[in-house]
Design a protein around this motif. Structure first.
Motif, PDB file in Angstrom:
ATOM      1  N   TRP A   1       0.819  -1.208   0.000  1.00 46.15           N
ATOM      2  CA  TRP A   1       0.000   0.000   0.000  1.00 46.15           C
ATOM      3  C   TRP A   1       0.859   1.268   0.000  1.00 46.15           C
ATOM      4  CZ3 TRP A   1      -4.036   2.204  -1.530  1.00 46.15           C
ATOM      5  CH2 TRP A   1      -4.593   3.317  -0.912  1.00 46.15           C
ATOM      6  N   ARG A   2       2.022   1.211   0.606  1.00 48.33           N
ATOM      7  CA  ARG A   2       2.890   2.395   0.688  1.00 48.33           C
ATOM      8  C   ARG A   2       3.430   2.809  -0.673  1.00 48.33           C
ATOM      9  NH1 ARG A   2       8.471   0.414   1.568  1.00 48.33           N
ATOM     10  NH2 ARG A   2       8.427  -1.845   1.282  1.00 48.33           N
ATOM     11  N   ARG A   3       3.291   1.964  -1.691  1.00 42.74           N
ATOM     12  CA  ARG A   3       3.794   2.303  -3.017  1.00 42.74           C
ATOM     13  C   ARG A   3       2.789   3.094  -3.856  1.00 42.74           C
ATOM     14  NH1 ARG A   3       8.530   0.432  -4.666  1.00 42.74           N
ATOM     15  NH2 ARG A   3       9.568  -1.179  -3.423  1.00 42.74           N
ATOM     16  N   LEU A   4       1.554   3.140  -3.434  1.00 37.69           N
ATOM     17  CA  LEU A   4       0.575   3.970  -4.129  1.00 37.69           C
ATOM     18  C   LEU A   4       0.584   5.341  -3.463  1.00 37.69           C
ATOM     19  CD1 LEU A   4      -1.468   4.054  -6.390  1.00 37.69           C
ATOM     20  CD2 LEU A   4      -3.240   3.403  -4.753  1.00 37.69           C
ATOM     21  N   LYS A   5       0.941   6.374  -4.223  1.00 37.40           N
ATOM     22  CA  LYS A   5       1.173   7.698  -3.658  1.00 37.40           C
ATOM     23  C   LYS A   5       0.506   8.780  -4.503  1.00 37.40           C
ATOM     24  CE  LYS A   5       5.783   6.373  -1.946  1.00 37.40           C
ATOM     25  NZ  LYS A   5       7.226   6.720  -1.969  1.00 37.40           N
TER      26      LYS A   5
ATOM     27  N   ARG B   1      13.176   1.144  -5.828  1.00 41.36           N
ATOM     28  CA  ARG B   1      13.576   0.025  -4.978  1.00 41.36           C
ATOM     29  C   ARG B   1      13.312   0.301  -3.497  1.00 41.36           C
ATOM     30  NH1 ARG B   1      19.428  -2.597  -5.833  1.00 41.36           N
ATOM     31  NH2 ARG B   1      18.354  -3.095  -7.792  1.00 41.36           N
ATOM     32  N   ASN B   2      13.582   1.522  -3.065  1.00 40.10           N
ATOM     33  CA  ASN B   2      13.421   1.850  -1.640  1.00 40.10           C
ATOM     34  C   ASN B   2      12.175   2.683  -1.360  1.00 40.10           C
ATOM     35  OD1 ASN B   2      14.285   4.130  -2.908  1.00 40.10           O
ATOM     36  ND2 ASN B   2      15.889   4.643  -1.430  1.00 40.10           N
ATOM     37  N   THR B   3      11.240   2.670  -2.305  1.00 42.10           N
ATOM     38  CA  THR B   3       9.964   3.385  -2.149  1.00 42.10           C
ATOM     39  C   THR B   3      10.189   4.857  -1.840  1.00 42.10           C
ATOM     40  OG1 THR B   3       9.296   1.340  -1.018  1.00 42.10           O
ATOM     41  CG2 THR B   3       7.624   3.014  -1.262  1.00 42.10           C
ATOM     42  N   SER B   4      11.109   5.486  -2.553  1.00 41.43           N
ATOM     43  CA  SER B   4      11.471   6.878  -2.270  1.00 41.43           C
ATOM     44  C   SER B   4      10.875   7.868  -3.273  1.00 41.43           C
ATOM     45  CB  SER B   4      12.994   7.028  -2.270  1.00 41.43           C
ATOM     46  OG  SER B   4      13.536   6.669  -3.536  1.00 41.43           O
ATOM     47  N   GLY B   5      10.116   7.378  -4.253  1.00 39.24           N
ATOM     48  CA  GLY B   5       9.554   8.270  -5.251  1.00 39.24           C
ATOM     49  C   GLY B   5       8.537   9.239  -4.663  1.00 39.24           C
ATOM     50  N   VAL B   6       8.584  10.487  -5.106  1.00 40.73           N
ATOM     51  CA  VAL B   6       7.634  11.497  -4.630  1.00 40.73           C
ATOM     52  C   VAL B   6       6.940  12.218  -5.783  1.00 40.73           C
ATOM     53  CG1 VAL B   6       8.818  11.880  -2.444  1.00 40.73           C
ATOM     54  CG2 VAL B   6       9.436  13.258  -4.444  1.00 40.73           C
TER      55      VAL B   6
ATOM     56  N   CYS C   1       7.098  17.336 -12.912  1.00 45.06           N
ATOM     57  CA  CYS C   1       6.884  17.831 -11.550  1.00 45.06           C
ATOM     58  C   CYS C   1       8.188  17.932 -10.767  1.00 45.06           C
ATOM     59  CB  CYS C   1       5.897  16.931 -10.817  1.00 45.06           C
ATOM     60  SG  CYS C   1       4.209  17.068 -11.444  1.00 45.06           S
ATOM     61  N   GLY C   2       9.065  16.968 -10.921  1.00 46.48           N
ATOM     62  CA  GLY C   2      10.327  16.995 -10.190  1.00 46.48           C
ATOM     63  C   GLY C   2      11.220  18.137 -10.625  1.00 46.48           C
ATOM     64  N   ASN C   3      11.382  18.306 -11.931  1.00 45.73           N
ATOM     65  CA  ASN C   3      12.227  19.385 -12.435  1.00 45.73           C
ATOM     66  C   ASN C   3      11.646  20.752 -12.098  1.00 45.73           C
ATOM     67  OD1 ASN C   3      14.058  17.603 -13.485  1.00 45.73           O
ATOM     68  ND2 ASN C   3      13.324  17.731 -15.586  1.00 45.73           N
ATOM     69  N   ALA C   4      10.313  20.869 -12.144  1.00 44.90           N
ATOM     70  CA  ALA C   4       9.680  22.146 -11.816  1.00 44.90           C
ATOM     71  C   ALA C   4       9.930  22.513 -10.356  1.00 44.90           C
ATOM     72  CB  ALA C   4       8.179  22.073 -12.095  1.00 44.90           C
ATOM     73  N   ALA C   5       9.844  21.522  -9.472  1.00 40.62           N
ATOM     74  CA  ALA C   5      10.083  21.786  -8.050  1.00 40.62           C
ATOM     75  C   ALA C   5      11.528  22.176  -7.797  1.00 40.62           C
ATOM     76  CB  ALA C   5       9.717  20.549  -7.230  1.00 40.62           C
TER      77      ALA C   5
END
Length: 208
Positions: free
Chosen positions: A153-157, A173-178, A185-189
């Motif tokens: 469940w922690r992988r659905l974000k 691999r370590n569930t670190s995606g945001v 979105c990442g580059n904009a942030a």
């Protein structure tokens, strides 16, 4: 094997993502969680290029989305489905981004009644106890329950970008995606952070 007919959400499983997930081009969650993700991505999303509409708001788009699950568009219970969607989205925001990210009142708990069946092979299964939209809502809750037991469940974000908040499946691999998409979105942030740092007043340095 159980037979499925009109009004049974099982017949739409292979089409999950055709409207909700499909319009954002996100990686789709596996198994039953794709139904949960698809529901979450029917929500209205604020985006810099213009808001993306709520698929469950207008009768025509709600009917098309429900039809993928074999449910008639005029079936009662769409408002209950929106309430469930809101509760799930809020819980993901609080889990991954903190309670202060989202304002507004906390949604009330959502309850539903499911059936329990003992299979011939000795396993016990939870099954939806209703039909139509109610059954789809129960299926969403059961998918979350199974994923919580399995630790997936922690992988659905929801994307960390507040102008996005698209539901995505974190394959890292370590569930670190945001971010649902690092290139957008990442580059904009990162660009906003860089501009903010450059805009901070620096320390006055001696000229001699």
């Amino acid at each position: 094997m159980e037979k499925h007919g009109k009004g049974d959400p099982d017949i739409g499983a292979a089409l999950a993502g055709s409207d909700g997930n499909g319009r954002f081009g996100v990686a789709v969650a596996p198994d039953e969680l794709r139904i949960v993700q698809d529901l979450l991505n029917t929500a209205s999303i604020r985006r810099a290029g213009g808001d993306v509409p709520d698929l469950l708001d207008a009768p025509a788009t709600a009917a098309r989305w429900l039809d993928a699950y074999g449910i008639a568009g005029d079936s009662p219970g769409v408002s209950d489905l929106r309430t469930l969607r809101s509760a799930i989205r809020r819980s993901l925001v609080e889990r991954d981004h903190g309670a202060d990210r989202d304002d507004g009142d906390r949604p009330a708990a959502v309850e539903s009644v499911a059936r329990v069946r003992f299979e011939a092979d000795g396993t016990v299964r939870f099954l939806p106890g209703s039909v139509g939209i109610a059954a789809l809502g129960q299926r969403v809750l059961l998918a979350i329950y199974d994923a919580q037991l399995a630790g997936t469940w922690r992988r659905l974000k929801l994307c960390r970008n507040p102008l996005c908040a698209v539901a995505f499946w974190d394959n890292s691999r370590n569930t670190s995606g945001v971010w649902h998409d690092v290139r957008t979105c990442g580059n904009a942030a990162n660009l906003r952070k860089s501009r903010a740092r450059r805009g901070r007043p620096g320390r006055n340095l001696p000229t001699s």
